[in-house]
Scaffold this active site. Structure first.
Site, PDB file in Angstrom:
ATOM      1  N   SER A  15      72.949  68.529  51.659  1.00 39.20           N
ATOM      2  CA  SER A  15      71.716  68.058  50.690  1.00 39.20           C
ATOM      3  C   SER A  15      72.160  68.533  49.577  1.00 39.20           C
ATOM      4  O   SER A  15      73.453  69.167  49.165  1.00 39.20           O
ATOM      5  CB  SER A  15      70.599  68.587  50.545  1.00 39.20           C
ATOM      6  OG  SER A  15      70.715  69.933  51.199  1.00 39.20           O
TER       7      SER A  15
ATOM      8  N   TYR B 241      69.684  65.912  44.010  1.00 35.53           N
ATOM      9  CA  TYR B 241      68.619  64.675  44.926  1.00 35.53           C
ATOM     10  C   TYR B 241      68.638  64.776  45.596  1.00 35.53           C
ATOM     11  O   TYR B 241      67.043  64.173  45.853  1.00 35.53           O
ATOM     12  CB  TYR B 241      69.646  63.665  43.478  1.00 35.53           C
ATOM     13  CG  TYR B 241      69.292  64.207  41.969  1.00 35.53           C
ATOM     14  CD1 TYR B 241      68.116  63.938  41.257  1.00 35.53           C
ATOM     15  CD2 TYR B 241      70.510  64.668  42.043  1.00 35.53           C
ATOM     16  CE1 TYR B 241      68.149  63.983  40.141  1.00 35.53           C
ATOM     17  CE2 TYR B 241      70.552  64.639  39.960  1.00 35.53           C
ATOM     18  CZ  TYR B 241      69.195  64.355  39.333  1.00 35.53           C
ATOM     19  OH  TYR B 241      68.930  64.789  38.342  1.00 35.53           O
TER      20      TYR B 241
ATOM     21  N   LYS C 198      71.442  58.611  52.925  1.00 35.04           N
ATOM     22  CA  LYS C 198      71.338  59.623  51.839  1.00 35.04           C
ATOM     23  C   LYS C 198      69.959  59.218  50.886  1.00 35.04           C
ATOM     24  O   LYS C 198      69.413  58.003  50.862  1.00 35.04           O
ATOM     25  CB  LYS C 198      72.423  59.277  50.837  1.00 35.04           C
ATOM     26  CG  LYS C 198      71.838  59.751  49.252  1.00 35.04           C
ATOM     27  CD  LYS C 198      73.142  59.438  47.705  1.00 35.04           C
ATOM     28  CE  LYS C 198      72.396  60.002  46.649  1.00 35.04           C
ATOM     29  NZ  LYS C 198      73.689  59.290  45.768  1.00 35.04           N
TER      30      LYS C 198
ATOM     31  N   ASP D 256      80.566  62.405  38.749  1.00 31.04           N
ATOM     32  CA  ASP D 256      80.891  63.432  39.400  1.00 31.04           C
ATOM     33  C   ASP D 256      81.487  63.164  40.413  1.00 31.04           C
ATOM     34  O   ASP D 256      81.350  63.390  41.571  1.00 31.04           O
ATOM     35  CB  ASP D 256      79.300  63.979  40.139  1.00 31.04           C
ATOM     36  CG  ASP D 256      78.885  64.567  41.123  1.00 31.04           C
ATOM     37  OD1 ASP D 256      79.999  65.941  40.729  1.00 31.04           O
ATOM     38  OD2 ASP D 256      78.361  64.745  41.867  1.00 31.04           O
TER      39      ASP D 256
END
Length: 172
Positions: A25, A28, A44, A147
């Site tokens: 996890s 988000y 996801k 990211d």
């Protein structure tokens, strides 16, 4: 990129929302190991709390961004970008999961378990990451990854790199 309708990308999955299939996890959402037509994949899914707690406007914004991420990913095609499989709806159209191909390992786990990896392999991994980024930046409009971290870089069994978190891209 051409306009994509998510309803045209729907796939049926097995194993979603089962605790034993939870693979991790993040801030988000959750990641689940799932199966699509016998193929091992990753799903996801947004955290339920993001869909329940916010005001109606915030909820619509979160879902809209996630839906946009799915549409963007569906149009990408490069050997160093994780493969898009489809989307899956749960209870309603806001309960959406992004389905991607499942790969061997992420770079963070690989480096931790194989710290003695030779220099050539390390350079090849860096080169693969750069090819994936070059592809994203060459698109019109360019996609900017926001990211790029070792846990978000996935490796195939032959150590080819692909990135799983292209959802954190910014159209520039």
């Amino acid at each position: 990129m051409a306009e994509v309708k998510l309803d045209d990308l729907v796939v049926q999955v097995e194993g979603l929302d089962q605790d034993e299939n939870k693979a991790g996890s993040g801030a988000y959402g959750y990641v689940f190991r799932v199966t699509v037509n016998g193929r091992l994949c990753i799903a996801k899914k947004l955290h339920n709390i993001l869909l329940q707690e916010p005001s109606h406007g915030q909820k619509k914004n979160i879902v809209a961004k996630f839906r946009k991420e799915c549409c963007i990913l569906s149009g990408l095609d490069h050997p160093n970008v994780v493969g898009f499989v489809g989307v899956h709806y749960g209870r309603d159209k806001n309960d959406i999961s992004l389905i991607m191909e499942r790969l061997y390992s992420d770079l963070a786990d690989f480096v931790e378990t194989k710290p003695d990896t030779n220099f050539t392999t390390r350079i090849c991994i860096l080169y693969d990451v750069s090819k994936g980024l070059r592809y994203l930046h060459s698109l019109t409009p360019p996609l900017i990854h926001r990211d790029l971290t070792a846990p978000n870089i996935l490796l195939t069994e032959d150590l080819t790199c692909q990135d799983r978190r292209l959802g954190n891209v910014q159209i520039h």
